[in-house]
Each structure stands twice: as structure tokens, then as C-alpha cells.
Write a protein that holds these residues in place. Structure first.
Motif, PDB file in Angstrom:
ATOM      1  N   HIS A 207       0.842  -1.194   0.000  1.00  0.00           N
ATOM      2  CA  HIS A 207       0.000   0.000   0.000  1.00  0.00           C
ATOM      3  C   HIS A 207       0.880   1.248   0.000  1.00  0.00           C
ATOM      4  O   HIS A 207       1.839   1.338   0.760  1.00  0.00           O
ATOM      5  CB  HIS A 207      -0.919   0.014   1.223  1.00  0.00           C
TER       6      HIS A 207
ATOM      7  N   SER B 299       1.210   5.508   0.306  1.00  0.00           N
ATOM      8  CA  SER B 299       0.552   6.668   0.900  1.00  0.00           C
ATOM      9  C   SER B 299       1.524   7.841   0.937  1.00  0.00           C
ATOM     10  O   SER B 299       2.745   7.646   0.987  1.00  0.00           O
ATOM     11  CB  SER B 299       0.060   6.352   2.314  1.00  0.00           C
TER      12      SER B 299
ATOM     13  N   GLN C 198      -3.126   8.363  -6.471  1.00  0.00           N
ATOM     14  CA  GLN C 198      -3.166   7.975  -5.061  1.00  0.00           C
ATOM     15  C   GLN C 198      -2.992   9.189  -4.151  1.00  0.00           C
ATOM     16  O   GLN C 198      -3.636   9.301  -3.108  1.00  0.00           O
ATOM     17  CB  GLN C 198      -2.078   6.935  -4.780  1.00  0.00           C
TER      18      GLN C 198
END
Length: 293
Positions: free
Chosen positions: A37, A39, A120
């Protein structure tokens, strides 16, 4: 507390022109990856502060004229260096931060984020990310998972009160407001919501949460106990419950389900076996009364 959110257009401009934190020699990347993931690892900082008294405040930079939140007044900094430059304004004048910004743009040419990474980033800076958790709180300031509340023992106090609570955590990159919290009660297949009061006699929660912060709401156990008794009178026994929070964006975040064994509504010590038997008895009662399952 800031209410600024950069929005999709500014995110694409800022992150499309940088590869890392603007602080000289800082090696923090724009994006971090954990277990597949990705971020953002930086914050959108104002070079000139939003409000009087803030770092490097300039009255010529306002929301009204568009300069305050314009791209030329925004800089990407990692969490640590964002705090540094705002806490020590005298050491970080406007001219120096503008030079950092120019260097950040120059050094990043041809090495920006991919289209997927930009998407994102935009999502992270435009979508609130919250977590909800059922907790137990005490009159002496202890907050713990609600499953552990029964293990809290008073120390050096004559008496202690316990309260059911909801903790909302901001695990995203932008501020958000919490409009309300509560518990979803699963009454053996039928859901009922218990909404917490907006404030409590012993605790006033923070309603607007900054990134990486949290706040706790509490309610009186007696109120929840009265609701449970009303449900039981209708042969509906709570089997499990979960915390929820209503965000200012109009979305609702839910916590994990917890056995109602841990609700502070039962008198004396109860076990999961006893609770399961009580649920079965209520189901039989509803069947006899023709109230369905």
C-alpha cells in the motif's frame, strides 16, 4: 487549526513538480510503501501562514485574492520538517523557503511521480480517512479497548466511574470534522443505532481532527443499559456491537464488531455461554409470540 485541503488540481501540480521533502538534504520520499500500500509521506505546508500570528504571516496573502492557497505559497515538507519551520519561524524566513521551493522544482524535472502515484496522492488529500473503535473510559482519565475495561482497577482513588466510548482516529492526510458517533447494536440480526450525546458532563471531545490525531466520545452506561432493557423486553438481545462515526463529508466509518459481552449493561459477571443461551431464549420467545426471527 487549518481547514485547508489542496484539492485535486493543486495536488497534481505540487506532487508533479517534486520528488521529496523540500528541506535541504532531507531524504524523505514523497510516497511510502508498506505491504503493498502506498501513501503520501509529506504534508502541504504554507510558506506564509493562513492566520495572523502564524509563521511568516503576510496580510497580502489571503483567501480572497487567491494568493494564500495558491501554488506559489505551498511547499511539500515531511512531517518533521513541517513542524520545524513553523515552530522556529525566526530561523526559517520566507525568502529561504521560497528558495527551497525553486530548488525542489528544478531538481525534480523529469523525475516526478507516475500517473498512478499521482492518483493515489489526489485521493489521499481529498478523501478523509478515519478509523472507529469501541473503547472504555474512566472518570480518572484511563481509556482502553472496551474489552479490557473490566480489568481496570482503581488506584489511590475512593471510587471510579466507567463509561462506554468511541474513539475516532484520523489516519489520513487531511483534517475532517466528526458530526456524531455511536454504537450499532446487532439484536440477533436486527440493527439498532445508539447515538452518543454530543458532549458529556466529564468530557468535551475535539470535533475537528487533524491528521494523525484522535478524539474520544463517552456516554453514560445507564443510558445504554436502559436501551438494552427496552430491547430485551421485546425479546431482542444484543449479540454484538460496533462503534461508528459520522464525518462532516457525509460518510460513516465503522469499527470492528465486538461481542456484546463487553457492553457495560449486564449486572454481575456474565460469560459468552450465558449470553448465547440468553439469545436463544429470546429467539424462542419471539417465535412463540409470532414476532419472527
Amino acid at each position: 487549526m487549518s481547514d485547508f485541503g489542496p484539492g485535486a488540481r493543486l495536488c497534481k501540480i505540487l506532487f508533479g513538480r517534486a520528488t521529496g521533502c523540500a528541506y535541504p538534504d532531507c531524504s524523505e520520499p514523497l510516497i511510502e510503501e508498506h505491504r503493498g500500500h502506498q501513501s503520501p509521506n509529506v504534508e502541504v505546508a504554507h510558506i506564509r501562514a493562513e492566520k495572523p500570528g502564524g509563521a511568516r504571516y503576510d496580510p497580502n496573502f489571503t483567501k480572497a485574492n487567491g494568493k494564500l492557497n495558491g501554488e506559489e505559497n505551498l511547499l511539500l515538507l515531511c512531517l518533521k520538517h513541517h513542524r520545524w519551520v513553523d515552530a522556529h519561524e525566526e530561523s526559517y524566513p520566507t525568502e529561504e523557503l521560497l528558495a527551497w521551493k525553486a530548488r525542489q522544482v528544478t531538481e525534480s524535472r523529469g523525475a516526478g511521480l507516475s500517473a498512478k502515484q499521482l492518483d493515489q496522492v489526489v485521493k489521499a488529500f481529498t478523501t478523509p480517512k478515519a478509523e472507529a473503535e469501541a473503547v472504555g473510559a474512566s472518570s480518572v482519565g484511563i481509556v482502553t479497548k472496551i474489552e479490557n475495561l473490566k480489568d481496570v482497577k482503581p488506584v489511590n482513588v475512593d471510587s471510579i466511574e466507567f463509561f462506554p466510548g468511541v474513539r475516532i482516529s484520523n489516519v489520513g492526510a487531511i483534517d475532517f470534522t466528526v458530526d456524531g458517533v455511536g454504537f450499532d447494536l446487532d439484536l440477533d440480526g436486527q440493527l439498532s443505532a445508539y447515538l452518543f450525546p454530543p458532549a458529556h458532563r466529564l468530557h468535551q471531545p475535539v470535533r475537528r481532527l487533524q491528521p494523525q490525531s484522535n478524539s474520544v466520545w463517552v456516554a453514560d452506561a445507564d443510558d445504554l443499559r436502559r436501551l438494552a432493557k427496552e430491547m430485551i423486553k421485546m425479546a431482542r438481545v444484543p449479540t454484538r456491537f460496533r462503534a461508528f462515526g459520522d464525518l462532516g463529508s457525509g460518510s460513516r466509518v465503522h469499527g470492528p464488531w465486538v461481542s456484546s459481552l463487553h457492553l457495560p449493561v449486564w449486572e454481575g459477571h456474565v460469560t459468552q455461554e450465558w449470553l448465547d443461551g440468553f439469545v436463544d431464549l429470546a429467539k424462542q420467545t419471539r417465535a412463540q409470540l409470532g414476532r419472527g426471527t
